[in-house]
Design a protein around this motif. Structure first.
Motif, PDB file in Angstrom:
ATOM      1  N   ILE A   1      66.380   9.305   6.809  1.00  0.00           N
ATOM      2  CA  ILE A   1      65.678  10.541   6.460  1.00  0.00           C
ATOM      3  C   ILE A   1      65.034  11.178   7.691  1.00  0.00           C
ATOM      4  O   ILE A   1      64.909  12.397   7.766  1.00  0.00           O
ATOM      5  CB  ILE A   1      64.609  10.254   5.377  1.00  0.00           C
ATOM      6  N   ASP A   2      64.654  10.350   8.667  1.00  0.00           N
ATOM      7  CA  ASP A   2      63.954  10.831   9.862  1.00  0.00           C
ATOM      8  C   ASP A   2      64.882  11.718  10.694  1.00  0.00           C
ATOM      9  O   ASP A   2      65.871  11.251  11.256  1.00  0.00           O
ATOM     10  CB  ASP A   2      63.477   9.635  10.694  1.00  0.00           C
ATOM     11  N   SER A   3      64.576  12.996  10.789  1.00  0.00           N
ATOM     12  CA  SER A   3      65.431  13.939  11.526  1.00  0.00           C
ATOM     13  C   SER A   3      65.400  13.696  13.031  1.00  0.00           C
ATOM     14  O   SER A   3      66.298  14.134  13.749  1.00  0.00           O
ATOM     15  CB  SER A   3      65.025  15.375  11.216  1.00  0.00           C
ATOM     16  N   ASP A   4      64.369  12.991  13.523  1.00  0.00           N
ATOM     17  CA  ASP A   4      64.286  12.692  14.952  1.00  0.00           C
ATOM     18  C   ASP A   4      65.098  11.454  15.330  1.00  0.00           C
ATOM     19  O   ASP A   4      65.339  11.206  16.503  1.00  0.00           O
ATOM     20  CB  ASP A   4      62.824  12.473  15.370  1.00  0.00           C
ATOM     21  N   ASN A   5      65.523  10.691  14.357  1.00  0.00           N
ATOM     22  CA  ASN A   5      66.279   9.476  14.628  1.00  0.00           C
ATOM     23  C   ASN A   5      67.713   9.834  15.016  1.00  0.00           C
ATOM     24  O   ASN A   5      68.429  10.489  14.269  1.00  0.00           O
ATOM     25  CB  ASN A   5      66.295   8.550  13.402  1.00  0.00           C
ATOM     26  N   LYS A   6      68.125   9.410  16.189  1.00  0.00           N
ATOM     27  CA  LYS A   6      69.483   9.681  16.668  1.00  0.00           C
ATOM     28  C   LYS A   6      70.321   8.409  16.721  1.00  0.00           C
ATOM     29  O   LYS A   6      71.475   8.437  17.105  1.00  0.00           O
ATOM     30  CB  LYS A   6      69.438  10.318  18.061  1.00  0.00           C
ATOM     31  N   GLN A   7      69.712   7.284  16.352  1.00  0.00           N
ATOM     32  CA  GLN A   7      70.421   6.012  16.395  1.00  0.00           C
ATOM     33  C   GLN A   7      71.221   5.797  15.113  1.00  0.00           C
ATOM     34  O   GLN A   7      70.865   6.283  14.047  1.00  0.00           O
ATOM     35  CB  GLN A   7      69.442   4.852  16.570  1.00  0.00           C
ATOM     36  N   SER A   8      72.277   5.024  15.252  1.00  0.00           N
ATOM     37  CA  SER A   8      73.088   4.663  14.095  1.00  0.00           C
ATOM     38  C   SER A   8      72.299   3.712  13.201  1.00  0.00           C
ATOM     39  O   SER A   8      71.570   2.846  13.689  1.00  0.00           O
ATOM     40  CB  SER A   8      74.381   3.976  14.567  1.00  0.00           C
ATOM     41  N   VAL A   9      72.416   3.892  11.918  1.00  0.00           N
ATOM     42  CA  VAL A   9      71.725   3.045  10.954  1.00  0.00           C
ATOM     43  C   VAL A   9      72.788   2.342  10.123  1.00  0.00           C
ATOM     44  O   VAL A   9      73.703   2.991   9.602  1.00  0.00           O
ATOM     45  CB  VAL A   9      70.794   3.868  10.038  1.00  0.00           C
ATOM     46  N   ASN A  10      72.668   1.032  10.023  1.00  0.00           N
ATOM     47  CA  ASN A  10      73.626   0.264   9.241  1.00  0.00           C
ATOM     48  C   ASN A  10      72.951  -0.329   8.018  1.00  0.00           C
ATOM     49  O   ASN A  10      71.781  -0.694   8.054  1.00  0.00           O
ATOM     50  CB  ASN A  10      74.232  -0.866  10.082  1.00  0.00           C
ATOM     51  N   VAL A  11      73.712  -0.434   6.951  1.00  0.00           N
ATOM     52  CA  VAL A  11      73.230  -1.091   5.733  1.00  0.00           C
ATOM     53  C   VAL A  11      73.336  -2.592   5.975  1.00  0.00           C
ATOM     54  O   VAL A  11      74.401  -3.076   6.350  1.00  0.00           O
ATOM     55  CB  VAL A  11      74.086  -0.674   4.517  1.00  0.00           C
ATOM     56  N   PRO A  12      72.247  -3.327   5.795  1.00  0.00           N
ATOM     57  CA  PRO A  12      72.331  -4.772   6.030  1.00  0.00           C
ATOM     58  C   PRO A  12      73.275  -5.427   5.021  1.00  0.00           C
ATOM     59  O   PRO A  12      73.375  -4.974   3.872  1.00  0.00           O
ATOM     60  CB  PRO A  12      70.896  -5.273   5.841  1.00  0.00           C
ATOM     61  N   PRO A  13      73.980  -6.458   5.441  1.00  0.00           N
ATOM     62  CA  PRO A  13      74.918  -7.106   4.516  1.00  0.00           C
ATOM     63  C   PRO A  13      74.172  -7.821   3.396  1.00  0.00           C
ATOM     64  O   PRO A  13      73.003  -8.185   3.537  1.00  0.00           O
ATOM     65  CB  PRO A  13      75.657  -8.113   5.402  1.00  0.00           C
ATOM     66  N   LEU A  14      74.870  -8.000   2.297  1.00  0.00           N
ATOM     67  CA  LEU A  14      74.311  -8.784   1.204  1.00  0.00           C
ATOM     68  C   LEU A  14      74.230 -10.237   1.643  1.00  0.00           C
ATOM     69  O   LEU A  14      75.059 -10.702   2.417  1.00  0.00           O
ATOM     70  CB  LEU A  14      75.209  -8.697  -0.037  1.00  0.00           C
ATOM     71  N   THR A  15      73.245 -10.935   1.141  1.00  0.00           N
ATOM     72  CA  THR A  15      73.178 -12.369   1.397  1.00  0.00           C
ATOM     73  C   THR A  15      74.332 -13.001   0.645  1.00  0.00           C
ATOM     74  O   THR A  15      74.555 -12.722  -0.534  1.00  0.00           O
ATOM     75  CB  THR A  15      71.845 -12.944   0.890  1.00  0.00           C
ATOM     76  N   THR A  16      75.086 -13.827   1.332  1.00  0.00           N
ATOM     77  CA  THR A  16      76.244 -14.448   0.680  1.00  0.00           C
ATOM     78  C   THR A  16      76.064 -15.955   0.597  1.00  0.00           C
ATOM     79  O   THR A  16      75.431 -16.574   1.450  1.00  0.00           O
ATOM     80  CB  THR A  16      77.549 -14.155   1.436  1.00  0.00           C
ATOM     81  N   TYR A  17      76.592 -16.481  -0.437  1.00  0.00           N
ATOM     82  CA  TYR A  17      76.616 -17.927  -0.641  1.00  0.00           C
ATOM     83  C   TYR A  17      78.066 -18.299  -0.866  1.00  0.00           C
ATOM     84  O   TYR A  17      78.510 -18.510  -1.984  1.00  0.00           O
ATOM     85  CB  TYR A  17      75.753 -18.312  -1.849  1.00  0.00           C
ATOM     86  N   GLU A  18      78.826 -18.350   0.227  1.00  0.00           N
ATOM     87  CA  GLU A  18      80.265 -18.539   0.121  1.00  0.00           C
ATOM     88  C   GLU A  18      80.653 -19.884  -0.483  1.00  0.00           C
ATOM     89  O   GLU A  18      81.725 -20.016  -1.050  1.00  0.00           O
ATOM     90  CB  GLU A  18      80.912 -18.366   1.491  1.00  0.00           C
ATOM     91  N   ASP A  19      79.781 -20.890  -0.371  1.00  0.00           N
ATOM     92  CA  ASP A  19      80.112 -22.205  -0.908  1.00  0.00           C
ATOM     93  C   ASP A  19      79.761 -22.332  -2.384  1.00  0.00           C
ATOM     94  O   ASP A  19      80.027 -23.341  -2.999  1.00  0.00           O
ATOM     95  CB  ASP A  19      79.417 -23.307  -0.101  1.00  0.00           C
ATOM     96  N   VAL A  20      79.164 -21.297  -2.978  1.00  0.00           N
ATOM     97  CA  VAL A  20      78.754 -21.356  -4.377  1.00  0.00           C
ATOM     98  C   VAL A  20      79.683 -20.470  -5.193  1.00  0.00           C
ATOM     99  O   VAL A  20      79.891 -19.313  -4.875  1.00  0.00           O
ATOM    100  CB  VAL A  20      77.295 -20.884  -4.549  1.00  0.00           C
ATOM    101  N   THR A  21      80.231 -21.038  -6.247  1.00  0.00           N
ATOM    102  CA  THR A  21      81.016 -20.249  -7.191  1.00  0.00           C
ATOM    103  C   THR A  21      80.470 -20.515  -8.579  1.00  0.00           C
ATOM    104  O   THR A  21      79.841 -21.539  -8.833  1.00  0.00           O
ATOM    105  CB  THR A  21      82.509 -20.620  -7.154  1.00  0.00           C
TER     106      THR A  21
END
Length: 119
Positions: A5-25
């Motif tokens: 939302i910050d119009s002064d921000n010129k840096q790329s913003v990334n969505v943080p990844p979801l926490t994964t539990y690959e060993d759990v099904t």
């Protein structure tokens, strides 16, 4: 989100990844929950994930800023992944109902609507 939302921000913003539990099904680490409330909470959460994914995808299409567009797209994909996990749980618990019909019933339905729409 504030950085987007910050119009002064010129840096790329990334969505943080979801926490994964690959060993759990669900098959190996799931305690069955057969009560009515758990079923409806799960079905509602599944629907919420689906709706949020659709909304973020539509939002990404409407955004002009490429960074904001990508963030909405990434969030849509994450929510679609969450929906997939709910689908897996719903399937394991046999909480979905998909009616099956015979080929004859399908053909009769096709014939009916084919005649209605071609008149």
């Amino acid at each position: 989100m504030l950085k987007l939302i910050d119009s002064d921000n010129k840096q790329s913003v990334n969505v943080p990844p979801l926490t994964t539990y690959e060993d759990v099904t669900f098959q190996h680490h799931f305690q069955p929950l057969n009560d009515y409330t758990n079923k409806w909470v799960t079905l509602e959460a599944h629907n919420t994930a689906k709706c949020m994914s659709e909304q973020n995808y539509i939002s990404s299409l409407n955004m002009k800023n490429p960074n904001v567009k990508k963030a909405h797209s990434d969030m849509a994909l994450q929510q679609a992944h969450i929906q997939k996990l709910y689908n897996e749980l719903i399937s394991i618990m046999n909480w979905s109902f998909v009616p099956h019909s015979t080929i004859e019933t399908q053909y009769q339905t096709y014939q009916f609507y084919s005649e209605v729409y071609h008149e």
